[in-house]
Write a protein that holds these residues in place. Structure first.
Motif, PDB file in Angstrom:
ATOM      1  N   VAL A 188     -25.724 -31.058  42.559  1.00 14.62           N
ATOM      2  CA  VAL A 188     -25.844 -30.398  43.860  1.00 14.62           C
ATOM      3  C   VAL A 188     -24.898 -29.130  43.360  1.00 14.62           C
ATOM      4  O   VAL A 188     -25.524 -27.985  43.682  1.00 14.62           O
ATOM      5  N   ALA A 189     -23.751 -29.071  42.729  1.00 19.71           N
ATOM      6  CA  ALA A 189     -22.897 -28.094  42.608  1.00 19.71           C
ATOM      7  C   ALA A 189     -23.637 -27.066  41.395  1.00 19.71           C
ATOM      8  O   ALA A 189     -23.532 -26.064  41.560  1.00 19.71           O
ATOM      9  N   ARG A 190     -24.276 -27.894  40.396  1.00 19.81           N
ATOM     10  CA  ARG A 190     -24.981 -27.294  39.458  1.00 19.81           C
ATOM     11  C   ARG A 190     -26.317 -26.513  39.909  1.00 19.81           C
ATOM     12  O   ARG A 190     -26.432 -25.240  39.676  1.00 19.81           O
ATOM     13  N   ALA A 247     -15.463 -24.343  38.348  1.00 20.30           N
ATOM     14  CA  ALA A 247     -15.052 -25.223  36.890  1.00 20.30           C
ATOM     15  C   ALA A 247     -16.355 -24.818  35.892  1.00 20.30           C
ATOM     16  O   ALA A 247     -16.107 -24.569  34.862  1.00 20.30           O
ATOM     17  N   TYR A 248     -17.532 -24.977  36.332  1.00 25.98           N
ATOM     18  CA  TYR A 248     -18.825 -24.821  35.676  1.00 25.98           C
ATOM     19  C   TYR A 248     -18.775 -23.292  35.091  1.00 25.98           C
ATOM     20  O   TYR A 248     -19.317 -23.014  34.039  1.00 25.98           O
ATOM     21  N   THR A 249     -18.317 -22.375  36.022  1.00 31.13           N
ATOM     22  CA  THR A 249     -18.293 -20.805  35.569  1.00 31.13           C
ATOM     23  C   THR A 249     -17.457 -20.584  34.357  1.00 31.13           C
ATOM     24  O   THR A 249     -17.640 -20.098  33.538  1.00 31.13           O
ATOM     25  N   ILE A 250     -16.162 -21.331  34.515  1.00 32.85           N
ATOM     26  CA  ILE A 250     -15.271 -21.074  33.360  1.00 32.85           C
ATOM     27  C   ILE A 250     -15.486 -21.831  32.210  1.00 32.85           C
ATOM     28  O   ILE A 250     -15.239 -21.374  31.296  1.00 32.85           O
ATOM     29  N   PHE A 251     -15.761 -23.016  32.398  1.00 32.17           N
ATOM     30  CA  PHE A 251     -15.685 -23.994  31.034  1.00 32.17           C
ATOM     31  C   PHE A 251     -17.140 -24.644  31.057  1.00 32.17           C
ATOM     32  O   PHE A 251     -17.476 -25.078  29.807  1.00 32.17           O
ATOM     33  N   GLY A 252     -18.279 -24.071  31.635  1.00 32.16           N
ATOM     34  CA  GLY A 252     -19.659 -24.512  31.269  1.00 32.16           C
ATOM     35  C   GLY A 252     -19.963 -25.884  32.036  1.00 32.16           C
ATOM     36  O   GLY A 252     -19.091 -26.491  32.668  1.00 32.16           O
ATOM     37  N   VAL A 253     -21.272 -26.080  32.268  1.00 29.46           N
ATOM     38  CA  VAL A 253     -21.674 -27.182  33.060  1.00 29.46           C
ATOM     39  C   VAL A 253     -21.488 -28.376  32.001  1.00 29.46           C
ATOM     40  O   VAL A 253     -22.100 -28.411  31.081  1.00 29.46           O
ATOM     41  N   SER A 254     -20.640 -29.320  32.441  1.00 32.75           N
ATOM     42  CA  SER A 254     -20.573 -30.663  31.636  1.00 32.75           C
ATOM     43  C   SER A 254     -19.821 -31.757  32.646  1.00 32.75           C
ATOM     44  O   SER A 254     -19.398 -31.509  33.878  1.00 32.75           O
ATOM     45  N   ASP A 255     -20.057 -33.094  32.316  1.00 29.32           N
ATOM     46  CA  ASP A 255     -19.395 -34.098  32.985  1.00 29.32           C
ATOM     47  C   ASP A 255     -18.064 -33.830  33.012  1.00 29.32           C
ATOM     48  O   ASP A 255     -17.351 -34.142  34.277  1.00 29.32           O
ATOM     49  N   TRP A 256     -17.368 -33.313  32.176  1.00 28.70           N
ATOM     50  CA  TRP A 256     -15.718 -33.181  32.270  1.00 28.70           C
ATOM     51  C   TRP A 256     -15.412 -32.195  33.393  1.00 28.70           C
ATOM     52  O   TRP A 256     -14.476 -32.132  34.071  1.00 28.70           O
ATOM     53  N   ARG A 316     -28.477 -20.881  41.743  1.00 28.98           N
ATOM     54  CA  ARG A 316     -29.154 -20.330  42.796  1.00 28.98           C
ATOM     55  C   ARG A 316     -28.253 -19.245  43.413  1.00 28.98           C
ATOM     56  O   ARG A 316     -28.682 -18.328  44.205  1.00 28.98           O
ATOM     57  N   HIS A 317     -26.881 -19.220  42.940  1.00 31.97           N
ATOM     58  CA  HIS A 317     -26.024 -18.276  43.480  1.00 31.97           C
ATOM     59  C   HIS A 317     -25.794 -18.416  44.842  1.00 31.97           C
ATOM     60  O   HIS A 317     -25.735 -17.474  45.628  1.00 31.97           O
ATOM     61  N   ASP A 318     -25.883 -19.463  45.406  1.00 31.71           N
ATOM     62  CA  ASP A 318     -25.608 -19.684  46.994  1.00 31.71           C
ATOM     63  C   ASP A 318     -24.557 -20.763  47.180  1.00 31.71           C
ATOM     64  O   ASP A 318     -24.659 -21.961  46.731  1.00 31.71           O
ATOM     65  N   GLN A 329     -15.530 -26.033  44.320  1.00 27.35           N
ATOM     66  CA  GLN A 329     -14.538 -26.182  43.102  1.00 27.35           C
ATOM     67  C   GLN A 329     -15.298 -26.498  41.967  1.00 27.35           C
ATOM     68  O   GLN A 329     -15.018 -25.932  40.746  1.00 27.35           O
ATOM     69  N   ALA A 330     -16.314 -27.069  42.001  1.00 30.46           N
ATOM     70  CA  ALA A 330     -17.049 -27.584  40.518  1.00 30.46           C
ATOM     71  C   ALA A 330     -17.900 -26.354  40.071  1.00 30.46           C
ATOM     72  O   ALA A 330     -17.946 -25.948  38.971  1.00 30.46           O
ATOM     73  N   MET A 331     -18.365 -25.507  41.235  1.00 24.88           N
ATOM     74  CA  MET A 331     -19.002 -24.427  40.564  1.00 24.88           C
ATOM     75  C   MET A 331     -18.078 -23.346  39.871  1.00 24.88           C
ATOM     76  O   MET A 331     -18.422 -22.637  38.812  1.00 24.88           O
TER      77      MET A 331
END
Length: 237
Positions: free
Chosen positions: A41-43, A75-84, A48-50, A71-73
């Motif tokens: 969902v966060a990805r 984290a994805y923006t800074i570190f990339g999309v990953s399980d971590w 979609r920048h929503d 928060q996950a968005m």
């Protein structure tokens, strides 16, 4: 150079939180039904920048508020999309909660603050949810800080403490919905009953604090309802 007691405490807490909450977050993939769902969902929201409507498989998924997704968005923006990165928000929130326990207890019960913070960090439930991509730790952390602030207000009568209570209660509302204010009302009500001080309930209902709560929590609820007329039916019922 002599290291102060406070510096030693902070280093010890940082080490405990780093090992218990962050170490090995990427050792295994997302598990169960919830972790992959929340991460996805966060990805999708990021793609979609929503920041308003959570979606799963391209369709609105309105069962949870957005605080974890935001928060996950980030984290994805800074570190990339990953399980971590999907698990990182819970680890950060758990760390924030542990340090908040230390700071509030240092003020309210000096001498006990390190013990209280280490007890919090080492609790099995805290460790488990701190390492999960879910909404549980964001709720637990925001709610814990809110109630600590409320008790600090109870002892000090400081309006700053009461303002902190309402802000973090609003973040709890954004983390997992009305459970945060409802549970706070139950706990404070039981405390007032035990103290035989029912005026405490009225004093807690501080108008500037209520306005602060509404300013933090309600804009997303209004926006998502406008965009998704089924929101209240799905989310509440």
């Amino acid at each position: 150079m002599k290291i102060s007691r406070a510096s030693t405490d902070w280093l010890l807490l940082a080490g405990f939180c780093g090992f218990l909450f962050f170490f090995g977050l990427a050792y295994f993939g997302l598990i169960g039904a919830d972790e992959p769902r929340y991460a996805q969902v966060a990805r999708e929201m990021l793609a979609r920048h929503d920041c308003i409507t959570p979606t799963l498989g391209g369709k609105p998924w309105l069962e949870k508020p957005p605080f974890y997704y935001w928060q996950a968005m980030l984290a994805y923006t800074i570190f990339g999309v990953s399980d971590w990165a999907a698990r990182l928000p819970s680890a950060v929130d758990a760390t924030l909660m542990v340090f908040a326990v230390y700071l509030f207890l240092k003020r309210l019960r000096p001498g006990f603050q390190l013990d209280a913070a280490l007890m919090t960090a080492s609790a099995a439930g805290v460790i488990g949810f701190a390492r999960a991509a879910s909404t549980d730790m964001p709720l637990a952390a925001m709610f814990t800080i809110a109630l600590l602030a409320w008790y600090a207000w109870y002892e000090s009568e400081s309006h700053l403490d009461l303002a902190i209570f309402y802000v973090f209660l609003a973040l709890g509302m954004l983390a997992k919905g009305p459970v945060a204010p409802l549970l706070a009302a139950v706990i404070i009500g039981l405390f007032a009953t035990a103290k035989h001080d029912f005026r405490l309930l009225l004093r807690t209902l501080w108008i500037p604090g209520i306005l602060l709560f509404c300013a933090v929590s309600l804009p997303w609820y209004v926006a998502v309802q406008i965009r998704n007329p089924d929101f209240l039916r799905v989310f509440i019922l």
